[in-house]
Design a protein around this motif. Structure first.
Motif, PDB file in Angstrom:
ATOM      1  N   LEU A 120       0.822  -1.199   0.000  1.00 14.30           N
ATOM      2  CA  LEU A 120       0.000   0.000   0.000  1.00 14.30           C
ATOM      3  C   LEU A 120       0.864   1.261   0.000  1.00 14.30           C
ATOM      4  O   LEU A 120       0.600   2.221  -0.744  1.00 14.30           O
ATOM      5  CB  LEU A 120      -0.928  -0.001   1.209  1.00 14.30           C
ATOM      6  CG  LEU A 120      -1.928   1.154   1.318  1.00 14.30           C
ATOM      7  CD1 LEU A 120      -2.902   1.138   0.144  1.00 14.30           C
ATOM      8  CD2 LEU A 120      -2.691   1.082   2.645  1.00 14.30           C
ATOM      9  N   ALA A 124       1.136   4.165  -2.894  1.00 14.96           N
ATOM     10  CA  ALA A 124       0.255   5.218  -2.375  1.00 14.96           C
ATOM     11  C   ALA A 124       0.178   6.417  -3.311  1.00 14.96           C
ATOM     12  O   ALA A 124       1.207   6.979  -3.696  1.00 14.96           O
ATOM     13  CB  ALA A 124       0.734   5.667  -1.002  1.00 14.96           C
ATOM     14  N   VAL A 129      -3.061   8.168   2.096  1.00  9.89           N
ATOM     15  CA  VAL A 129      -2.918   6.713   1.951  1.00  9.89           C
ATOM     16  C   VAL A 129      -1.632   6.246   2.623  1.00  9.89           C
ATOM     17  O   VAL A 129      -1.590   5.168   3.227  1.00  9.89           O
ATOM     18  CB  VAL A 129      -2.934   6.320   0.458  1.00  9.89           C
ATOM     19  CG1 VAL A 129      -2.648   4.830   0.275  1.00  9.89           C
ATOM     20  CG2 VAL A 129      -4.278   6.675  -0.164  1.00  9.89           C
TER      21      VAL A 129
END
Length: 484
Positions: A120, A124, A129
């Protein structure tokens, strides 16, 4: 056929906890005697260092992340804060789950979450995020340390060695080592592939941990029965208590008056809940009776406040007040790190903790007082000498508190107790950050350092006062059956 001696050993290995519950039992029946299972060390150590390495690598990534997303330092600072907050709440909660369901399940789930957070973060599209990725990293890295302490206790019961001092030392030294090399590693990764590599590196680390954990960690039967329910209300109140407290400690302002109010309300609600429910998240009644363990948590806060205030404040002053470059400041601080590692390694094989804590607190007072001798023209030799003084308590106090907790906590709740120890460490780090902000309002000047030093000296003196009369420390680790 099972003989009487074997039966007796098994019964001793499954002695009841003060709460009347049996500790979890390994599917493979342990055999009393023998050596610590060294195959466990690799997953224990590698999993435990995921948190400190992610805590330290981010330091060199804040500037390039801010440049990439056009975010000011006040916003990129949430990348640090998010992991601290998630870890402070996650460690004792996941530690409780380790106690109830066994270390293997939580270790594998936590390290898998680390890999997900790495993906992630590497992909991002925004700072928000990235902050979510850091929260997931904080939660994922919260499993391994409580699991490692739980496994250490299980192996001690299996082998009959009540004081596995060398194993505890390996865990402490490994965490300190990666915290030291974290910024260097982060800088190398950024140089090779940009700031996203600081997140992406968690993917291979996660895969290695998953492979080692699946292959080497023992399967265990859950201790929790159907009649027991996880104390969700207690966990929620605990999380609110910690989050509001830490958010206020980081930036105490009158405009945030509602945060301490919420902290007090959550604390009252948490105390009422935990003293009345049948299966509390944290047994406050049992904790209140365990005064040595409470003292260990207090020492952890005081010691961590002094350690982090020095690391943050002294490092910042070297660059701004003394005028050193970042590279030169790093070289000046290298002896500090090496001294901390050496002091832990040299004293680690001794199970006794009182001497470590007394000597550590004395050297912490000396290091804080030495800050008053520094000025903008101080020689490099003096700067290094002050760092060396500070390195000794860095190695001794953390190791001493970890060893004390290992012997003081209820074996049936050792993982949640270890998680709380990390929580109190982060509380100290947050208090140190707030102190540095208060004493360096316009930058790390020499005058600000000379005002910070008495604050730190007072905390170190209080730590010494807490340690000295505590006679229970003299008994910690001295009743070892066989030194590991």
């Amino acid at each position: 056929m099972t003989g009487p001696s074997t039966l007796l050993a098994r019964l001793r290995g499954r002695r009841r906890s003060p709460g009347g519950q049996l500790p979890e039992r390994h599917d493979e029946q342990p055999t009393p005697g023998g050596e610590f299972n060294r195959r466990l060390l690799a997953p224990m150590v590698l999993g435990s260092v995921l948190n400190p390495i992610n805590s330290s690598m981010i330091a060199v990534a804040l500037v390039p992340v801010g440049a990439a997303f056009g975010a000011p330092p006040a916003e990129t600072a949430w990348l640090v804060t998010a992991l601290y907050l998630a870890t402070a709440v996650g460690q004792p909660v996941i530690g409780r789950l380790v106690d109830d369901y066994g270390p293997r399940r939580l270790y594998l789930a936590g390290t898998a979450l680390v890999g997900l957070a790495g993906v992630l973060g590497a992909l991002a599209p925004s700072l928000g995020v990235l902050v979510v990725a850091r929260v997931l990293l904080g939660l994922g890295t919260s499993a391994a340390y409580p699991a490692a302490i739980h496994l250490t206790r299980s192996e001690a019961e299996r082998t009959g060695r009540s004081s596995p001092a060398s194993v505890l030392t390996v865990l402490a030294v490994a965490g300190q080592t990666v915290a030291v090399i974290g910024p260097t590693l982060g800088g190398l990764l950024i140089g090779l592939g940009g700031w996203r590599t600081v997140f992406a590196v968690n993917v291979p680390l996660s895969l290695i941990c998953l492979a080692l954990g699946a292959a080497r960690l023992p399967a265990t039967a859950p201790r929790r029965g159907r009649e027991d329910r996880l104390d969700h209300a207690g966990i929620a109140l605990f999380a609110i208590l910690l989050l509001t407290l830490m958010l206020f400690v980081m930036k105490p302002r009158t405009a945030l008056w509602y945060l301490p109010v919420l902290t007090v309300l959550a604390a009252v609600g948490f105390a009422a809940r935990e003293t009345r429910t049948r299966n509390p998240f944290i047994d406050l009644r049992a904790l209140a009776r365990n005064r040595p363990l409470i003292a260990t948590y207090l020492r952890q806060v005081l010691g961590s406040t002094g350690t982090y205030a020095f690391l943050y404040g002294y490092t910042q002053w070297l660059e701004e007040g003394r005028g050193l470059s970042a590279a030169s400041a790093g070289l000046v601080l290298l002896p500090l790190s090496l001294t901390g590692l050496a002091s832990a390694a040299v004293t680690g094989r001794s199970a006794a903790v009182r001497g470590k804590l007394v000597v550590g607190s004395v050297f912490q007072m000396a290091a804080c007082a030495a800050l008053l001798l520094l000025g903008s023209t101080s020689g490099v030799a003096l700067l290094i000498a002050v760092g060396v003084l500070a390195g000794i308590p860095q190695g001794l106090i953390g190791l001493g508190n970890q060893s004390a907790l290992y012997h003081q906590a209820d074996p049936a709740a050792i993982a949640s107790a270890a998680g709380l120890l990390r929580t109190f460490m982060y509380l100290g780090a947050m208090a140190a950050s707030a102190a540095n902000a208060a004493f360096f309002p316009d930058g790390a000047t020499t005058a600000g350092l000379h005002h910070l030093a008495p604050f730190m000296l007072g905390g170190a003196a209080l730590l010494f006062v807490v340690i000295l009369p505590d006679r229970s420390l003299g008994r910690v680790g001295t009743a070892a059956v066989k030194p590991n």
